[in-house]
Design a protein around this motif. Structure first.
Motif, mmCIF file in Angstrom:
data_model
loop_
_atom_site.group_PDB
_atom_site.id
_atom_site.type_symbol
_atom_site.label_atom_id
_atom_site.label_comp_id
_atom_site.label_asym_id
_atom_site.label_seq_id
_atom_site.Cartn_x
_atom_site.Cartn_y
_atom_site.Cartn_z
ATOM 1 N N VAL A 11 -45.777 46.928 22.188
ATOM 2 C CA VAL A 11 -45.857 48.056 21.063
ATOM 3 C C VAL A 11 -43.865 47.661 20.710
ATOM 4 N N SER A 12 -43.136 47.695 22.011
ATOM 5 C CA SER A 12 -41.376 47.922 21.291
ATOM 6 C C SER A 12 -40.977 47.032 20.179
ATOM 7 N N ARG A 13 -42.283 45.622 20.717
ATOM 8 C CA ARG A 13 -41.826 44.960 19.648
ATOM 9 C C ARG A 13 -42.604 45.261 18.348
ATOM 10 N N GLY A 14 -43.452 45.803 17.983
ATOM 11 C CA GLY A 14 -43.030 45.994 16.936
ATOM 12 C C GLY A 14 -45.591 45.342 16.991
ATOM 13 N N ALA B 252 -48.687 34.769 15.108
ATOM 14 C CA ALA B 252 -48.204 35.730 14.106
ATOM 15 C C ALA B 252 -46.906 35.891 15.016
ATOM 16 N N THR B 253 -47.431 36.877 16.291
ATOM 17 C CA THR B 253 -46.724 37.314 16.900
ATOM 18 C C THR B 253 -45.555 37.411 17.412
ATOM 19 N N HIS B 254 -45.713 35.766 17.961
ATOM 20 C CA HIS B 254 -45.029 35.642 18.982
ATOM 21 C C HIS B 254 -44.993 35.652 19.846
ATOM 22 N N VAL B 255 -46.128 36.027 20.241
ATOM 23 C CA VAL B 255 -46.269 36.515 21.876
ATOM 24 C C VAL B 255 -48.138 36.249 22.779
ATOM 25 N N ARG C 218 -35.163 37.155 19.840
ATOM 26 C CA ARG C 218 -35.138 37.228 18.242
ATOM 27 C C ARG C 218 -36.741 37.076 17.699
ATOM 28 N N GLU C 219 -36.949 37.553 16.244
ATOM 29 C CA GLU C 219 -38.065 37.561 16.016
ATOM 30 C C GLU C 219 -38.889 36.193 16.468
ATOM 31 N N ASP C 220 -38.684 35.503 16.079
ATOM 32 C CA ASP C 220 -38.954 34.173 16.035
ATOM 33 C C ASP C 220 -38.871 33.224 17.504
ATOM 34 N N ARG D 258 -38.638 19.899 21.454
ATOM 35 C CA ARG D 258 -38.319 18.828 20.376
ATOM 36 C C ARG D 258 -38.896 18.779 18.677
ATOM 37 N N LYS D 259 -39.123 20.057 18.340
ATOM 38 C CA LYS D 259 -39.601 20.114 17.126
ATOM 39 C C LYS D 259 -38.427 20.698 16.771
ATOM 40 N N GLY D 260 -37.153 20.657 16.997
ATOM 41 C CA GLY D 260 -35.267 20.881 16.740
ATOM 42 C C GLY D 260 -35.304 22.366 16.531
ATOM 43 N N GLU D 261 -35.726 23.174 16.905
ATOM 44 C CA GLU D 261 -36.156 24.791 16.231
ATOM 45 C C GLU D 261 -35.550 25.476 18.177
ATOM 46 N N ASP D 262 -34.219 26.291 17.718
ATOM 47 C CA ASP D 262 -33.779 27.048 18.581
ATOM 48 C C ASP D 262 -34.164 28.485 18.788
ATOM 49 N N SER D 263 -35.860 28.285 18.518
ATOM 50 C CA SER D 263 -36.059 29.318 19.841
ATOM 51 C C SER D 263 -36.347 29.521 21.079
ATOM 52 N N VAL D 264 -36.106 30.584 21.632
ATOM 53 C CA VAL D 264 -36.291 30.711 23.190
ATOM 54 C C VAL D 264 -37.235 31.221 23.113
ATOM 55 N N VAL D 265 -37.543 30.920 24.679
ATOM 56 C CA VAL D 265 -39.060 31.561 25.432
ATOM 57 C C VAL D 265 -38.702 32.518 26.697
ATOM 58 N N MET D 266 -39.508 33.840 27.111
ATOM 59 C CA MET D 266 -38.628 34.358 27.820
ATOM 60 C C MET D 266 -40.513 34.792 28.663
ATOM 61 N N ALA D 267 -40.549 34.063 29.674
ATOM 62 C CA ALA D 267 -41.697 34.910 30.538
ATOM 63 C C ALA D 267 -41.465 36.186 31.695
ATOM 64 N N PHE D 268 -42.126 37.339 31.910
ATOM 65 C CA PHE D 268 -42.077 38.083 32.444
ATOM 66 C C PHE D 268 -43.366 38.037 33.558
ATOM 67 N N VAL D 269 -42.334 37.787 34.956
ATOM 68 C CA VAL D 269 -43.517 37.791 36.282
ATOM 69 C C VAL D 269 -43.306 39.034 37.064
ATOM 70 N N GLY D 270 -44.362 39.066 37.980
ATOM 71 C CA GLY D 270 -43.866 40.003 38.881
ATOM 72 C C GLY D 270 -43.287 39.827 40.227
ATOM 73 N N ASP D 271 -43.055 40.247 41.104
ATOM 74 C CA ASP D 271 -42.468 40.205 42.428
ATOM 75 C C ASP D 271 -43.858 39.207 42.928
#
Length: 372
Positions: free
Chosen positions: A112-115, A137-140, A96-98, A163-176
């Motif tokens: 760039v795909s994220r805008g 601002a971009t959450h990136v 999601r955006e958040d 801890r802030k009570g938000e339901d946002s998720v974090v995704m971490a890209f990593v290479g092999d």
């Protein structure tokens, strides 16, 4: 004293024995899906897949344009994403955006795909002293060059959001290559112990620059590295957009709904050299590259969508037109000479500049004629 903490059974953590796959290299549906029997992975909606296709077309054209700009001296370096677009586009669409994305230096297509503004995305690769865009601002997060350091940062962000009570998720890209770093293993352990809402997405493109996967790990798949930390894991055909998006959608849902972290390995391939400064012919055979080109994620998805009657010739032409227009924007922005102030070399080094820095700044200012 007994430990009352719930520890998931091994069966709940194990990835599929073969990578999850919904679409074969020739664009036909795999029935039943490989590695996904009874797993509950939902095939993405048709509109999701069409949007993914449009973004992949633009992403591929952006990648080619950035490579050309590097040859023209407009970028200092560029790590191509050619061949890995299914992973990068699916990763963005699953969020999601958040939600937050923690990328590596090879993930410009995802950004760039994220805008994000392409000129801002490429600022770092031009040699700028900052990442080019506003992470808050971009959450990136800034694109990370040191291997795997961003994975620990991602866990910290995920824990803060929880801890802030938000339901946002974090995704971490990593290479092999990043999975061979201690930071990666610390991040997995930290995330699992904290039950943090973070998804680790390994884009396994088979080489850490010139080091092949076989010289990095003896594990049957990188996805198995999550088991020792008590983390649900999965492996997926990283060139099958349908499967990657299905698995990442589930991984994000799992993390968002309190299931804890999730490790996903996407089996993909880097078609181009590591960067424009690398010569991949020194460590891999052309026949290997040609074999992986037959599994190219873009024509694979296009054939699949056409076979299902979801993609008409005019839709393909429209996507290509959009991609060309986007490439023109990138060219125009990158070909414009940026105004620079040489004295910026001394900014943001210390809050209170040292006497030596003040002396050096004054010397440079003098050499510039005192016009700065």
């Amino acid at each position: 004293m007994s430990d009352t903490t719930h520890h998931p059974a091994v069966g709940e953590l194990l990835p599929a024995t073969v990578p999850v796959r919904f679409v074969a290299e020739n664009g036909t549906a795999v029935d039943p899906p490989a590695g996904a029997d009874g797993s509950g992975y939902r095939v993405p909606a048709d509109e999701e897949l069409l949007e993914a296709y449009r973004r992949m077309v633009v992403g591929r054209r952006f990648d080619r344009q950035a490579t050309a700009l590097t040859k023209q001296g407009r970028l200092a370096v560029y790590p191509s994403s050619h061949g890995q677009e299914a992973c990068q586009i699916a990763g963005v669409l699953a969020l999601r955006e958040d939600d937050w994305l923690f990328p590596t230096y090879r993930d410009s297509v995802a950004l760039v795909s994220r805008g994000l503004d392409p000129a801002e995305v490429l600022t770092l690769l031009q040699g700028g002293w900052h990442c080019g865009y506003d992470p808050a601002a971009t959450h990136v997060a800034p694109q990370c060059t040191p291997l795997a350091t961003q994975t620990i940062h991602a866990v910290g962000m995920a824990e803060a959001l929880r801890r802030k009570g938000e339901d946002s998720v974090v995704m971490a890209f990593v290479g092999d290559g990043g999975t061979s770093e201690g930071d990666f293993h610390e991040a997995l352990n930290y995330a699992a112990v904290l039950h943090a809402p973070v998804v680790f997405f390994v884009q396994n493109n088979k080489y850490a620059i010139s080091v092949p996967l076989a010289k990095q790990t003896a594990a049957p798949a990188l996805a198995y590295k999550g088991i020792g930390y008590g983390m649900r894991s999965e492996q997926v055909d990283g060139n099958d957009l349908v499967a990657v998006l299905a698995v990442l959608n589930e991984a994000v849902r799992h993390a968002r709904e309190g299931g804890g972290p999730f490790l996903v390995e996407g089996h993909t391939y880097r078609i181009e050299s590591h960067t424009n400064a690398d010569d991949a012919t020194r460590y891999r055979e052309s026949s290997e590259v040609e074999q992986w080109e037959t599994a190219d994620p873009l024509p694979r998805l296009e054939t699949y969508l056409r076979g299902r009657g979801l993609l008409a010739p005019e839709d393909i032409a429209s996507a290509q037109k959009t991609a060309e227009e986007f490439a023109a924007i990138v060219r125009d922005k990158l070909n414009a000479d940026a105004e620079s102030d040489p004295l910026e070399l001394f900014d943001h080094v210390f809050g209170d500049p040292t006497p030596q820095l003040r002396e050096q700044r004054a010397l440079l200012e003098s050499e510039l004629g005192g016009t700065q």
